[in-house]
Design a protein around this motif. Structure first.
Motif, short mmCIF file in Angstrom:
data_model
loop_
_atom_site.label_atom_id
_atom_site.label_comp_id
_atom_site.label_asym_id
_atom_site.label_seq_id
_atom_site.Cartn_x
_atom_site.Cartn_y
_atom_site.Cartn_z
N LEU A 20 52.39 34.03 37.22
CA LEU A 20 51.51 32.85 37.18
C LEU A 20 50.21 33.18 36.47
N MET A 21 49.71 34.38 36.68
CA MET A 21 48.46 34.79 36.03
C MET A 21 48.65 34.88 34.52
N ALA A 22 49.81 35.37 34.09
CA ALA A 22 50.10 35.47 32.66
C ALA A 22 50.13 34.09 32.01
N GLU A 23 50.42 33.07 32.84
CA GLU A 23 50.46 31.67 32.36
C GLU A 23 49.12 30.97 32.58
N ASP A 24 48.09 31.76 32.94
CA ASP A 24 46.74 31.25 33.17
C ASP A 24 46.67 30.23 34.30
N ASP A 25 47.47 30.43 35.31
CA ASP A 25 47.43 29.55 36.48
C ASP A 25 46.11 29.78 37.23
N PRO A 26 45.29 28.75 37.42
CA PRO A 26 43.99 28.93 38.09
C PRO A 26 44.10 29.39 39.53
N ARG A 27 45.23 29.11 40.18
CA ARG A 27 45.42 29.57 41.56
C ARG A 27 45.53 31.10 41.59
N ALA A 28 46.27 31.64 40.65
CA ALA A 28 46.40 33.10 40.58
C ALA A 28 45.05 33.73 40.25
N ALA A 29 44.29 33.09 39.38
CA ALA A 29 42.97 33.61 39.01
C ALA A 29 42.08 33.75 40.25
N LYS A 30 42.17 32.79 41.17
CA LYS A 30 41.36 32.85 42.40
C LYS A 30 41.73 34.07 43.25
N VAL A 31 43.01 34.44 43.24
CA VAL A 31 43.46 35.62 43.99
C VAL A 31 42.74 36.86 43.46
N TYR A 32 42.76 37.03 42.14
CA TYR A 32 42.16 38.23 41.54
C TYR A 32 40.63 38.19 41.63
N GLU A 33 40.04 37.00 41.54
CA GLU A 33 38.60 36.89 41.71
C GLU A 33 38.19 37.33 43.12
N SER A 34 38.97 36.93 44.10
CA SER A 34 38.66 37.29 45.49
C SER A 34 38.78 38.80 45.70
N ILE A 35 39.82 39.41 45.13
CA ILE A 35 39.97 40.87 45.27
C ILE A 35 38.84 41.58 44.54
N GLY A 36 38.44 41.05 43.39
CA GLY A 36 37.31 41.62 42.66
C GLY A 36 36.03 41.56 43.47
N CYS A 37 35.84 40.47 44.22
CA CYS A 37 34.68 40.34 45.09
C CYS A 37 34.75 41.37 46.22
N TYR A 38 35.93 41.50 46.83
CA TYR A 38 36.12 42.55 47.83
C TYR A 38 35.69 43.91 47.27
N LEU A 39 36.18 44.19 46.05
CA LEU A 39 35.99 45.53 45.48
C LEU A 39 34.52 45.79 45.17
N GLY A 40 33.81 44.79 44.66
CA GLY A 40 32.40 44.99 44.36
C GLY A 40 31.61 45.40 45.60
N HIS A 41 31.82 44.69 46.70
CA HIS A 41 31.14 45.03 47.94
C HIS A 41 31.57 46.40 48.46
N THR A 42 32.86 46.70 48.31
CA THR A 42 33.39 47.94 48.89
C THR A 42 33.01 49.17 48.09
N LEU A 43 32.95 49.06 46.77
CA LEU A 43 32.54 50.21 45.97
C LEU A 43 31.11 50.64 46.32
N ALA A 44 30.28 49.68 46.66
CA ALA A 44 28.91 50.02 47.08
C ALA A 44 28.96 50.84 48.38
N TYR A 45 29.91 50.52 49.25
CA TYR A 45 30.08 51.27 50.50
C TYR A 45 30.61 52.67 50.21
N TYR A 46 31.64 52.77 49.36
CA TYR A 46 32.20 54.07 48.99
C TYR A 46 31.13 54.95 48.32
N TYR A 47 30.28 54.33 47.52
CA TYR A 47 29.28 55.09 46.76
C TYR A 47 28.35 55.87 47.67
#
Length: 458
Positions: free
Chosen positions: A364-391
């Motif tokens: 779905l992401m390869a087809e530019d489905d906006p629903r799939a994009a929200k999944v990856y955006e949410s994980i990216g948000c998780y990761l931004g906050h978490t990398l600060a913790y790991y750092y």
């Protein structure tokens, strides 16, 4: 957001998980008015120690928050750095930790796991004088001279390479079924066969490097999914020293080294980047992590960040294996994608395997489905906050992002969102490290070369 009486404010919230509460933000809010000093130390192999000097609240109504804060702190320390003995200088916290890190306690899984891999029953110790940090990083990898074998034991195939003076002269992948095989002789025979196959393409063998998913202490296999079906008694007698025996039986007394495949990926990253201080995070079946320090050394830490808590939301998803909530595996793996997809309105086939569900979202992401994009955006948000913790613990200069979850357009969105969250929420550290994807050199020869380069000759 309010967790255990502590109010947490966020500017960047994952759209598909609005109750997500970054543990670092919780900790910062908790510590703001904390005044009572406490110290914690966790001991691991060979007397190495991780120590933390922090504060808790003195008010009785903050007891639950104190317990939660210390529980998450200790859990982070034992899975990030490793350990079988916790020292604490506060009697109430000693009583609390003793009640959860025990048989039948809330942290029984952690208590039992650490007891097993360190071959010492996990214990909580009250002491007025908590030990200080003591590390013993190992210089490993980056050695390219001579005739070397690099062996990577995967769950579905085993890979071996013959490397002469830094040039790969032979590589082979063989399908095998280690996870479902009970007899460890099968594993041993497969390892030796791979060694011999590579040895045929060199005039001699000077050293052997080995990598696999799992926990290795002093080259011994303390825990590894490859041997999932091996009975416990055979594991003790035949598996813990399986790589050591395989090398010595095949080649005699030559240098060898056994390392976690996450550490080897981080080492491959240092070779590719031509720089050190690299944290490698592979988001696939789980969250696999490795780290190479400022001096290019492997630390001896566990780096099992799949079990490290990242979310203080009391309603966070549970990890069925460990029986705990809010830990990395449900955020930075295919499980994270599968968790979020239905929230984005993506209906997944419940009969499909986790890998197939991930592929469905990627399609779905390869087809530019906006629903799939929200999944990856949410994980990216998780990761931004978490990398600060790991750092806070690692102080890395690079983060190398790997694994199936990072592939394709979704990985690009994830990385862009992560970078934005870091700059917006944590400007004081955002420019202190760089996010990296594997380059062509890494993809072509990185892992096999890095494995072969593990042992030092002479």
């Amino acid at each position: 957001m309010n967790c255990y009486g502590v109010s947490v404010n966020l500017k960047n919230i994952p759209e598909l998980d609005p109750e997500f509460t970054p543990l670092l933000k919780f900790n910062e809010a908790f510590l703001k008015d904390a005044t009572k000093p406490v110290s914690i130390a966790v001991e691991r192999a060979d007397g190495q120690m991780a120590a933390c000097h922090t504060k808790i609240h003195e008010e009785a109504e903050m007891t639950q928050a104190n317990h939660y804060y210390i529980d998450r702190l200790v859990k982070t320390m034992i899975w990030l750095q490793g350990g079988f003995r916790v020292y604490v200088n506060d009697k109430d916290l000693y009583d609390y930790l003793s009640s959860v890190y025990c048989k039948g306690g809330a942290r029984e899984f952690d208590w039992d796991f650490m007891s097993h891999i360190y071959e010492h029953e996990f214990e909580i110790v009250f002491t007025e004088q908590v030990p200080e940090t003591k590390n013993a990083p190992i210089a490993m990898g980056g050695h390219l001279e001579g005739c070397r074998i690099g062996f990577d034991a995967g769950g579905s195939d085993r890979k071996v390479s013959a490397v002469i003076d830094g040039e790969t002269v032979f590589s082979e992948e063989v399908v095998w079924f280690p996870k479902v095989t009970e007899d460890p002789q099968y594993h041993y025979d497969g390892i030796v066969a791979a060694f011999k196959s590579a040895a045929e393409h060199m005039p001699r063998v000077d050293a052997v490097g080995i990598s696999s998913a799992g926990i290795f202490i002093n080259n011994r296999t303390m825990s590894a999914s490859l041997f999932l079906s091996v009975p416990k008694d055979l594991y003790e007698s035949k598996v813990k020293d399986i790589y050591i025996r395989a090398v010595k039986d095949t080649f005699g007394d030559i240098p060898y080294a056994v390392a976690n495949d996450g550490d080897v990926s981080a080492l491959a990253g240092t070779m590719s980047l031509k720089d050190n201080n690299v944290l490698g995070i592979a988001m696939g079946t789980s969250e696999a992590v490795g780290y190479v320090d400022e001096e290019g050394r492997i630390t001896g830490w566990l780096n099992e960040l799949a079990f490290v808590p990242v979310d203080a939301n009391p309603n966070a998803m549970i990890d069925e294996w460990a029986g705990d909530i809010g830990c990395g595996v449900k955020y930075f793996s295919q499980d994270g994608v599968i968790k979020l997809a239905p929230r984005a309105g993506i209906q997944l086939d419940e009969s499909a395997s986790p890998a197939e569900k991930l592929k469905a979202v990627q399609k779905l992401m390869a087809e530019d489905d906006p629903r799939a994009a929200k999944v990856y955006e949410s994980i990216g948000c998780y990761l931004g906050h978490t990398l600060a913790y790991y750092y806070q613990t690692y102080g890395f200069r690079y983060v190398l992002l790997l694994g199936r979850v990072m592939s394709g357009k979704g990985g690009d969105i994830l990385m862009e969102t992560c970078d934005r969250v870091l700059k917006d929420e944590y400007p004081e550290i955002a420019d202190k490290f760089q996010l990296k994807l594997p380059d062509e050199y890494f993809r072509r020869v990185g892992q096999s070369m890095a494995v072969a380069s593990l042992p030092q000759i002479g």
